[in-house]
Design a protein around this motif. Structure first.
Motif, PDB file in Angstrom:
ATOM      1  N   HIS A 114       0.489  -1.098   0.129  1.00  0.00           N
ATOM      2  CA  HIS A 114       0.193  -0.064  -0.040  1.00  0.00           C
ATOM      3  C   HIS A 114       0.936   1.304  -0.096  1.00  0.00           C
ATOM      4  O   HIS A 114       0.544   2.290  -0.661  1.00  0.00           O
ATOM      5  CB  HIS A 114      -0.904   0.047   1.263  1.00  0.00           C
ATOM      6  CG  HIS A 114      -1.821   1.122   1.301  1.00  0.00           C
ATOM      7  ND1 HIS A 114      -1.960   2.257   2.145  1.00  0.00           N
ATOM      8  CD2 HIS A 114      -3.133   1.216   0.487  1.00  0.00           C
ATOM      9  CE1 HIS A 114      -2.725   3.112   1.730  1.00  0.00           C
ATOM     10  NE2 HIS A 114      -3.751   2.469   0.765  1.00  0.00           N
ATOM     11  N   LEU A 115       2.001   1.157   0.760  1.00  0.00           N
ATOM     12  CA  LEU A 115       2.753   2.126   0.601  1.00  0.00           C
ATOM     13  C   LEU A 115       3.357   2.503  -0.616  1.00  0.00           C
ATOM     14  O   LEU A 115       3.835   3.532  -1.064  1.00  0.00           O
ATOM     15  CB  LEU A 115       4.000   2.090   1.667  1.00  0.00           C
ATOM     16  CG  LEU A 115       5.046   3.021   1.826  1.00  0.00           C
ATOM     17  CD1 LEU A 115       4.492   4.274   2.353  1.00  0.00           C
ATOM     18  CD2 LEU A 115       6.211   2.752   2.838  1.00  0.00           C
ATOM     19  N   TYR A 116       3.753   1.534  -1.516  1.00  0.00           N
ATOM     20  CA  TYR A 116       4.107   1.623  -2.865  1.00  0.00           C
ATOM     21  C   TYR A 116       3.248   2.562  -3.651  1.00  0.00           C
ATOM     22  O   TYR A 116       3.400   3.492  -4.328  1.00  0.00           O
ATOM     23  CB  TYR A 116       4.247   0.430  -3.590  1.00  0.00           C
ATOM     24  CG  TYR A 116       4.934   0.475  -4.969  1.00  0.00           C
ATOM     25  CD1 TYR A 116       6.335   0.474  -5.389  1.00  0.00           C
ATOM     26  CD2 TYR A 116       3.911   0.664  -5.909  1.00  0.00           C
ATOM     27  CE1 TYR A 116       6.687   0.717  -6.570  1.00  0.00           C
ATOM     28  CE2 TYR A 116       4.195   0.815  -7.320  1.00  0.00           C
ATOM     29  CZ  TYR A 116       5.558   0.851  -7.534  1.00  0.00           C
ATOM     30  OH  TYR A 116       6.098   1.090  -8.957  1.00  0.00           O
ATOM     31  N   GLU A 424      -5.808  -6.333   3.552  1.00  0.00           N
ATOM     32  CA  GLU A 424      -5.905  -7.218   4.465  1.00  0.00           C
ATOM     33  C   GLU A 424      -5.506  -8.789   4.167  1.00  0.00           C
ATOM     34  O   GLU A 424      -5.354  -9.600   5.022  1.00  0.00           O
ATOM     35  CB  GLU A 424      -7.625  -7.324   4.990  1.00  0.00           C
ATOM     36  CG  GLU A 424      -7.758  -5.861   5.753  1.00  0.00           C
ATOM     37  CD  GLU A 424      -6.996  -5.554   6.832  1.00  0.00           C
ATOM     38  OE1 GLU A 424      -6.889  -6.575   7.883  1.00  0.00           O
ATOM     39  OE2 GLU A 424      -6.537  -4.496   7.167  1.00  0.00           O
ATOM     40  N   ILE A 425      -5.564  -8.968   2.926  1.00  0.00           N
ATOM     41  CA  ILE A 425      -5.306 -10.374   2.411  1.00  0.00           C
ATOM     42  C   ILE A 425      -3.701 -10.635   2.862  1.00  0.00           C
ATOM     43  O   ILE A 425      -3.649 -11.951   3.123  1.00  0.00           O
ATOM     44  CB  ILE A 425      -5.409 -10.418   0.901  1.00  0.00           C
ATOM     45  CG1 ILE A 425      -6.799 -10.288   0.333  1.00  0.00           C
ATOM     46  CG2 ILE A 425      -4.702 -11.920   0.427  1.00  0.00           C
ATOM     47  CD1 ILE A 425      -6.765 -10.221  -1.214  1.00  0.00           C
ATOM     48  N   LEU A 426      -3.069  -9.913   2.808  1.00  0.00           N
ATOM     49  CA  LEU A 426      -1.460 -10.069   3.353  1.00  0.00           C
ATOM     50  C   LEU A 426      -1.313 -10.018   4.868  1.00  0.00           C
ATOM     51  O   LEU A 426      -0.658 -11.223   5.348  1.00  0.00           O
ATOM     52  CB  LEU A 426      -0.689  -8.773   3.072  1.00  0.00           C
ATOM     53  CG  LEU A 426      -0.475  -8.644   1.514  1.00  0.00           C
ATOM     54  CD1 LEU A 426       0.381  -7.060   1.424  1.00  0.00           C
ATOM     55  CD2 LEU A 426       0.429  -9.524   0.666  1.00  0.00           C
ATOM     56  N   HIS A 457      -1.391  -6.919  -8.512  1.00  0.00           N
ATOM     57  CA  HIS A 457      -0.967  -8.236  -7.688  1.00  0.00           C
ATOM     58  C   HIS A 457      -0.018  -7.695  -6.624  1.00  0.00           C
ATOM     59  O   HIS A 457       0.508  -8.335  -5.887  1.00  0.00           O
ATOM     60  CB  HIS A 457       0.151  -8.802  -8.538  1.00  0.00           C
ATOM     61  CG  HIS A 457      -0.595  -9.935  -9.378  1.00  0.00           C
ATOM     62  ND1 HIS A 457      -1.457  -9.961 -10.608  1.00  0.00           N
ATOM     63  CD2 HIS A 457      -1.149 -11.223  -9.047  1.00  0.00           C
ATOM     64  CE1 HIS A 457      -1.753 -11.063 -11.092  1.00  0.00           C
ATOM     65  NE2 HIS A 457      -1.582 -11.613 -10.177  1.00  0.00           N
ATOM     66  N   PHE A 458       0.367  -6.258  -6.189  1.00  0.00           N
ATOM     67  CA  PHE A 458       0.896  -5.731  -5.335  1.00  0.00           C
ATOM     68  C   PHE A 458       0.372  -6.404  -4.038  1.00  0.00           C
ATOM     69  O   PHE A 458       0.967  -6.365  -2.858  1.00  0.00           O
ATOM     70  CB  PHE A 458       1.004  -4.380  -5.242  1.00  0.00           C
ATOM     71  CG  PHE A 458       1.846  -3.684  -6.266  1.00  0.00           C
ATOM     72  CD1 PHE A 458       3.351  -4.015  -6.081  1.00  0.00           C
ATOM     73  CD2 PHE A 458       1.518  -2.849  -7.116  1.00  0.00           C
ATOM     74  CE1 PHE A 458       4.050  -3.543  -7.153  1.00  0.00           C
ATOM     75  CE2 PHE A 458       2.229  -2.237  -8.057  1.00  0.00           C
ATOM     76  CZ  PHE A 458       3.608  -2.543  -7.996  1.00  0.00           C
ATOM     77  N   PHE A 459      -1.024  -6.815  -3.981  1.00  0.00           N
ATOM     78  CA  PHE A 459      -1.653  -7.028  -2.777  1.00  0.00           C
ATOM     79  C   PHE A 459      -1.652  -8.438  -2.324  1.00  0.00           C
ATOM     80  O   PHE A 459      -2.503  -8.743  -1.624  1.00  0.00           O
ATOM     81  CB  PHE A 459      -3.055  -6.313  -2.793  1.00  0.00           C
ATOM     82  CG  PHE A 459      -3.064  -5.071  -2.759  1.00  0.00           C
ATOM     83  CD1 PHE A 459      -3.084  -4.090  -1.621  1.00  0.00           C
ATOM     84  CD2 PHE A 459      -3.225  -4.079  -4.012  1.00  0.00           C
ATOM     85  CE1 PHE A 459      -3.249  -2.867  -1.681  1.00  0.00           C
ATOM     86  CE2 PHE A 459      -3.298  -2.677  -3.985  1.00  0.00           C
ATOM     87  CZ  PHE A 459      -2.964  -2.055  -3.012  1.00  0.00           C
TER      88      PHE A 459
END
Length: 564
Positions: A114-116, A424-426, A457-459
């Motif tokens: 998310h920071l990215y 939240e998946i992470l 896909h970052f998440f």
């Protein structure tokens, strides 16, 4: 708003109106450029934190490709496939956006996906604010301080600028270039305008040349600077188009002129972009009002209102710099409206390049309203027109601001769920109490009707793969990039340029370990209510989402898992 002494800008500006100059004890106040850019940066950083990913193109054509440096499970949409004459790819946008300085830091050092996204959005917002500040300065020089300050208000608070300023889209980049091009024109630096228009046209979106047409007309026919214009056009081709063609051709393994292919596909193909949907003629009017409310209506009538005002009120409306008549300064916006409002295929992002021009045109109309009010209604004729009409202008500005903040808040609170739930998946995957499968086991996370809200896909954790299940959407879904090093040179299979459904995209829902779906009361064979299937699915996470068809009803955005 009276001042006993003039500001530095007011004393030094050669473009003051006769009405202002005649009143030595008064100058119409507007913020300095340094103040404006600070306000604009704050507004754009807020947008980077709060704005949604509102267009699936932003995910699949721009966010996904920048993972190409470190990931192999990329997706792309058909409009950027090389098959059957479709548009050739977005490597030029990839080079433009993906290699930003922040990308290296965020890809290899940052731990939060998310920071990215927020960091990249902040960088885009900073660039946007810088371009807006240049545009604001140019408006102040050409149109005067009153129009400039109201342009700044509309830029700061409009929902349209909130959405577009940090969007990861070529139309947003064209918007940046529009502001630079207009600023160059207003400051009589046409070489800047020519280069900025060329960058926007070649690198971002070929149709952006429409905005540069009035600048070309001014340079060629009003000023007769043919040699100057041709020289800078040739330099722009050499500096922008030639390297772009070289890079694209290398990446795709064949000669690629991306701007030409985009025009060919959209204008000269049998179907054009209409296969992706058509909208009624009122679409942009509805969209414009949602994003700019009263400012949009004022923008549409700016030119006739300015012409009429100049006839009934003494003095010229546009500052008398001897070069830019008001009808010419308004032409870029009206040409864009003429072209895009009449196309059957309409999308919100198609108007991004002229959003700043909407703000300027609305400020022109508001200033005209103030002048007419002062001329016919104000009992204090010797006052400056902005003094006698302050309350009227502020009332319109407050109404605009409240409606804009209301719309912006509605977008955040009603539709921000994907960017709240996917992170939240992470956390869930790292919690052994929830995710009990072995960490090295490949996991299928599936989406159906919610495919276009997938943020990127970052998440998704490592070994998690996005898969599709059938839904009532019958168009062509994005496809995974090939994982080989020369993936950009390969022509993918099972693709078409007609937006027809490709059954090969789907997997059996029984193979899904997790499923993300929107729980709606409407059901069909392809879209059952998975939340009611307690035997096969259990609820893991929920988040509220506004269902527009149900108006104010909140429907949960669901994440399910097979019972473990």
């Amino acid at each position: 708003m009276k001042r006993t002494s003039q500001t530095k800008d007011a004393r030094s500006s050669p473009t003051q109106t006769k009405e202002t100059s005649a009143k030595a004890g008064y100058s119409c106040w507007c913020p300095e450029t340094q103040t404006a850019i600070k306000l604009l940066i704050a507004a754009r950083f807020t947008a980077a934190l709060m704005s949604n990913i509102s267009d699936c193109d932003e995910t699949f054509n721009y966010w996904e490709p920048i993972i190409i440096c470190s990931e192999s499970y990329l997706l792309r949409l058909i409009i950027y496939s090389m098959v059957k004459g479709s548009r050739p790819g977005n490597i030029h946008q990839l080079m433009q956006f993906a290699h930003m300085p922040i990308s290296f830091y965020m890809l290899y050092l940052a731990t939060s996906t998310h920071l990215y996204l927020v960091g990249t959005g902040c960088l885009l917002g900073f660039v946007c604010a810088f371009c807006e500040a240049l545009f604001y300065s140019g408006v102040r020089k050409t149109f005067g301080p009153n129009v400039a300050r109201w342009t700044l208000v509309f830029l700061l608070f409009s929902t349209g600028m909130f959405i577009s300023g940090t969007a990861y889209l070529p139309s947003s980049f064209s918007m940046y270039m529009t502001m630079i091009s207009m600023a160059g024109w207003y400051f009589d630096r046409c070489e800047i305008s020519i280069v900025a228009t060329a960058v926007s046209t070649f690198i971002s979106w070929p149709f952006a040349c429409i905005i540069g047409a009035p600048i070309a007309f001014d340079c060629l026919f009003r000023r007769g600077r043919w040699i100057f214009f041709i020289k800078w056009c040739l330099l722009s081709v050499l500096l922008v188009l030639v390297p772009q063609v070289a890079i694209d051709s290398y990446m795709y393994g064949k000669l690629v002129i991306a701007p030409l292919n985009i025009v060919t596909y959209n204008v000269f193909s049998e179907h054009g972009p209409d296969i992706y949907g058509v909208e009624p003629w009122m679409f942009y009017f509805h969209n414009g009002f949602l994003n700019f409310n009263v400012a949009f209506m004022m923008a549409l009538v700016a030119l006739p209102v300015a012409i009429v005002t100049s006839r009934i009120v003494s003095g010229k409306f546009v500052e008398d710099n001897g070069k830019l008549p008001v009808w010419l300064t308004m032409m870029p916006m009206y040409l864009w409206i003429l072209v895009f409002f009449t196309r059957p295929h309409k999308e919100e992002r198609f108007l991004f390049p002229v959003y700043p021009l909407f703000c300027l045109a609305a400020a022109v109309t508001l200033s005209c309203i103030q002048r007419v009010f002062h001329h016919f209604i104000s009992p204090h004729k010797k006052q400056h027109f902005t003094v006698s009409s302050d309350q009227l202008a502020i009332t319109i500005g407050v109404m605009f601001g409240l409606l804009s903040l209301s719309r912006t808040g509605a977008l955040y609170y009603g539709y921000h769920t994907p960017l709240d739930l996917y992170p939240e998946i992470l956390n869930m995957a790292a919690d052994p109490k929830v995710h009990t499968l072995p960490p090295d086991k490949p996991i299928n996370i599936c989406i159906g009707k919610e495919w276009y809200r997938f943020p990127s896909h970052f998440f998704l954790p490592e070994n998690w793969s996005l898969q599709y299940i059938q839904s009532e959407f019958r168009g062509q879904l994005p496809k995974h990039y090939d994982s080989s090093p020369d993936a950009t040179r390969l022509i993918p299979t099972e693709m078409n340029d007609l937006n027809k459904e490709e059954p090969s995209r789907y997997i059996d829902v029984k193979k899904c370990h997790y499923l993300i779906d929107l729980d709606l009361p409407q059901v069909s064979d392809r879209e059952p209510r998975y939340s009611q299937d307690k035997e096969n699915w259990q609820l893991v996470l929920t988040s509220p989402f506004l269902d527009v068809q149900m108006f104010s009803q909140q429907c949960p955005f669901l994440l399910h898992s097979v019972p473990l």
